[in-house]
Write a protein that holds these residues in place. Structure first.
Motif, PDB file in Angstrom:
ATOM      1  N   GLU A   1       0.825  -1.202   0.000  1.00  0.00           N
ATOM      2  CA  GLU A   1       0.000   0.000   0.000  1.00  0.00           C
ATOM      3  C   GLU A   1       0.867   1.263   0.000  1.00  0.00           C
ATOM      4  N   ARG A   2       1.903   1.248   0.824  1.00  0.00           N
ATOM      5  CA  ARG A   2       2.712   2.468   0.942  1.00  0.00           C
ATOM      6  C   ARG A   2       4.181   2.119   1.181  1.00  0.00           C
ATOM      7  N   ARG A   3       5.048   2.739   0.366  1.00  0.00           N
ATOM      8  CA  ARG A   3       6.500   2.570   0.514  1.00  0.00           C
ATOM      9  C   ARG A   3       7.060   3.860   1.102  1.00  0.00           C
ATOM     10  N   PHE A   4       7.635   3.746   2.290  1.00  0.00           N
ATOM     11  CA  PHE A   4       8.192   4.917   2.977  1.00  0.00           C
ATOM     12  C   PHE A   4       9.707   4.941   2.794  1.00  0.00           C
ATOM     13  N   TRP A   5      10.268   6.141   2.857  1.00  0.00           N
ATOM     14  CA  TRP A   5      11.726   6.266   2.887  1.00  0.00           C
ATOM     15  C   TRP A   5      12.089   7.312   3.924  1.00  0.00           C
ATOM     16  N   HIS A   6      12.672   6.831   5.025  1.00  0.00           N
ATOM     17  CA  HIS A   6      13.145   7.777   6.043  1.00  0.00           C
ATOM     18  C   HIS A   6      14.596   8.125   5.756  1.00  0.00           C
ATOM     19  N   ILE A   7      14.831   9.411   5.616  1.00  0.00           N
ATOM     20  CA  ILE A   7      16.204   9.868   5.393  1.00  0.00           C
ATOM     21  C   ILE A   7      16.539  10.833   6.523  1.00  0.00           C
ATOM     22  N   CYS A   8      17.536  10.452   7.323  1.00  0.00           N
ATOM     23  CA  CYS A   8      17.894  11.360   8.412  1.00  0.00           C
ATOM     24  C   CYS A   8      19.372  11.675   8.371  1.00  0.00           C
ATOM     25  N   PHE A   9      19.787  12.493   9.287  1.00  0.00           N
ATOM     26  CA  PHE A   9      21.176  12.959   9.273  1.00  0.00           C
ATOM     27  C   PHE A   9      22.050  12.161  10.237  1.00  0.00           C
ATOM     28  N   GLY A  10      21.501  11.065  10.765  1.00  0.00           N
ATOM     29  CA  GLY A  10      22.267  10.231  11.693  1.00  0.00           C
ATOM     30  C   GLY A  10      22.073  10.692  13.117  1.00  0.00           C
ATOM     31  N   THR A  11      22.132   9.744  14.025  1.00  0.00           N
ATOM     32  CA  THR A  11      21.918  10.115  15.422  1.00  0.00           C
ATOM     33  C   THR A  11      22.671   9.191  16.370  1.00  0.00           C
ATOM     34  N   LEU A  12      23.968   9.087  16.146  1.00  0.00           N
ATOM     35  CA  LEU A  12      24.775   8.287  17.070  1.00  0.00           C
ATOM     36  C   LEU A  12      25.012   9.111  18.332  1.00  0.00           C
ATOM     37  N   GLU A  13      24.465   8.649  19.443  1.00  0.00           N
ATOM     38  CA  GLU A  13      24.551   9.397  20.707  1.00  0.00           C
ATOM     39  C   GLU A  13      24.060  10.838  20.522  1.00  0.00           C
ATOM     40  N   GLY A  14      23.080  11.013  19.634  1.00  0.00           N
ATOM     41  CA  GLY A  14      22.517  12.344  19.428  1.00  0.00           C
ATOM     42  C   GLY A  14      23.252  13.173  18.380  1.00  0.00           C
ATOM     43  N   PHE A  15      24.387  12.683  17.893  1.00  0.00           N
ATOM     44  CA  PHE A  15      25.149  13.440  16.901  1.00  0.00           C
ATOM     45  C   PHE A  15      24.799  12.983  15.482  1.00  0.00           C
ATOM     46  N   GLY A  16      24.808  13.905  14.560  1.00  0.00           N
ATOM     47  CA  GLY A  16      24.584  13.582  13.155  1.00  0.00           C
ATOM     48  C   GLY A  16      25.908  13.313  12.456  1.00  0.00           C
ATOM     49  N   TYR A  17      25.831  13.227  11.127  1.00  0.00           N
ATOM     50  CA  TYR A  17      27.044  12.975  10.337  1.00  0.00           C
ATOM     51  C   TYR A  17      26.827  13.634   8.984  1.00  0.00           C
ATOM     52  N   GLY A  18      27.056  14.903   8.938  1.00  0.00           N
ATOM     53  CA  GLY A  18      26.875  15.600   7.663  1.00  0.00           C
ATOM     54  C   GLY A  18      26.128  16.906   7.839  1.00  0.00           C
ATOM     55  N   GLU A  19      26.086  17.651   6.772  1.00  0.00           N
ATOM     56  CA  GLU A  19      25.382  18.927   6.777  1.00  0.00           C
ATOM     57  C   GLU A  19      23.880  18.650   6.833  1.00  0.00           C
ATOM     58  N   ARG A  20      23.147  19.378   7.670  1.00  0.00           N
ATOM     59  CA  ARG A  20      21.722  19.088   7.832  1.00  0.00           C
ATOM     60  C   ARG A  20      20.888  19.817   6.777  1.00  0.00           C
ATOM     61  N   THR A  21      20.978  19.326   5.556  1.00  0.00           N
ATOM     62  CA  THR A  21      20.146  19.894   4.497  1.00  0.00           C
ATOM     63  C   THR A  21      19.717  18.791   3.531  1.00  0.00           C
TER      64      THR A  21
END
Ligand code: ZN
Length: 360
Positions: free
Chosen positions: A212-232
């Motif tokens: 019915e629905r294909r989702f794609w979650h794209i996030c900036f990473g959250t290892l111990e609350g930290f991301g990995y990359g520019e948040r855009t």
């Protein structure tokens, strides 16, 4: 039993749920070999029941099993792969960062003869809830970031291509087993690869998968609350609007709703699952703040295309905080729904939000 129809501005989660205190304690014993197969199954089922009940009590429309059978977002998936040699982390002392991860080196072509464990999750979810639910899996490039080149692979993209085949087999099996909502999760490291390669990999994973629905979650990473990359997300546009996913599930709240206008600017036909809970922040949003965030999104996204979710999975929060944030999310969505002319009323009743956020 048939699942209830979804209201306008449906509420959902990204995937993981907060880990109960007793499960943290059980993991120590499990890792020390102190649980048998039956003990483990009972514990995992209880954990899934806890995650389901909390989401139901909070009034979330489309739920997950909290990813309670996985220890860490992708860590436990690696136990299903064959052909990999585990490497020692390059750094073991001090704060946990990406150089403290376990990495794997291919010895031969990677395979997963017994699948990736998601069918067991589907089977249990179908028995444990009458609400519609989604099942998630990490995307191939995200898994590949913990695998070095080696064996038959010259680079990570070649590794990811083989992982896409394995994920595709799992998604097809889930669809054949009756799953209706499937999601891939990817950490977007804009500097690592061209968006079109990431999109091609997603499409390969969902090739021939009818749901019915294909989702794609794209996030900036959250290892111990930290991301990995520019948040855009801007570098992904407009290419991302052509992906085979029906819905893109993106972070907004921890960026104070920056880039909500991308949808209008590029006239993107996809549904947007918008993050309106900041999970890199310990405060509990008020329902009014959630409602303001949703109204901001509605300036660029049509109501029938907009879904409401936290920025990311809830596994990095203590349970009382995750629950309180979900309550605020549902209450905020109801506030906006009630203000929309002609909004259908077939929604889960909002819970009353507590003055503080202790579990009651
Ligand atoms: Zn995320």
């Amino acid at each position: 039993m048939t699942a209830p129809a979804l209201p306008i501005l449906p509420t959902t989660v990204v995937g993981s749920y907060a880990i109960p205190a007793w499960l943290w304690a059980a993991w120590e014993k499990i890792e020390a070999g102190g649980f048998g197969a039956m003990d483990l199954a009972e514990t995992e089922n209880d954990a899934v029941d806890t995650a389901i009940r909390d989401q139901e009590r909070a009034g979330v429309d489309l739920i997950s099993d909290g990813e309670m059978r996985r220890q860490g977002f992708i860590v436990s998936i690696f136990k299903y792969f064959r052909g990999l040699r585990q490497l020692e982390p390059r750094r073991k002392v001090g704060v946990l960062a990406y150089d403290g991860h376990v990495f794997y080196e291919p010895q031969e072509r990677i395979s997963a003869p017994e699948g990736l464990g998601a069918l067991k999750e589907l089977e249990y979810l179908r028995r444990a809830t009458t609400r519609p639910f989604k099942i998630t899996l990490p995307g191939p490039m995200t898994l590949a970031t913990q695998i070095t080149k080696g064996g038959p692979y010259r680079d990570r993209l070649e590794v990811a291509a083989d992982l896409a085949t394995i994920i595709n087999r799992e998604l097809r099996a889930l669809a054949a087993g009756g799953a209706r909502n499937l999601q891939l999760d990817d950490v977007y490291q804009s500097f690592l690869m061209e968006p079109k390669r990431l999109i091609e990999l997603y499409d390969r994973c969902f090739d021939g998968v009818a749901v019915e629905r294909r989702f794609w979650h794209i996030c900036f990473g959250t290892l111990e609350g930290f991301g990995y990359g520019e948040r855009t997300y801007r570098p992904l546009f407009p290419a991302i609007c052509g992906v085979s996913a029906d819905q893109l599930v993106l972070e907004f709240a921890n960026r104070e709703m920056a880039e909500t206008r991308l949808w209008r600017e590029f006239d993107c036909p996809k549904e947007l699952g918008a993050g309106v809970l900041d999970l890199k922040n310990f405060y509990v949003e008020s329902p009014d703040l959630v409602a303001r965030r949703i109204r901001r999104l509605l300036e660029s996204v049509r109501a029938e295309k907009l879904w409401i979710n936290p920025d990311c999975g809830l596994a990095r929060l203590p349970r009382h905080l995750a629950f309180a944030k979900l309550q605020a999310l549902v209450a905020g969505a109801h506030e906006v729904r009630n203000g929309l002319v002609g909004a259908p009323s077939t929604s889960n009743r909002p819970p009353s939000v507590q003055g503080d956020h202790e579990l009651r």
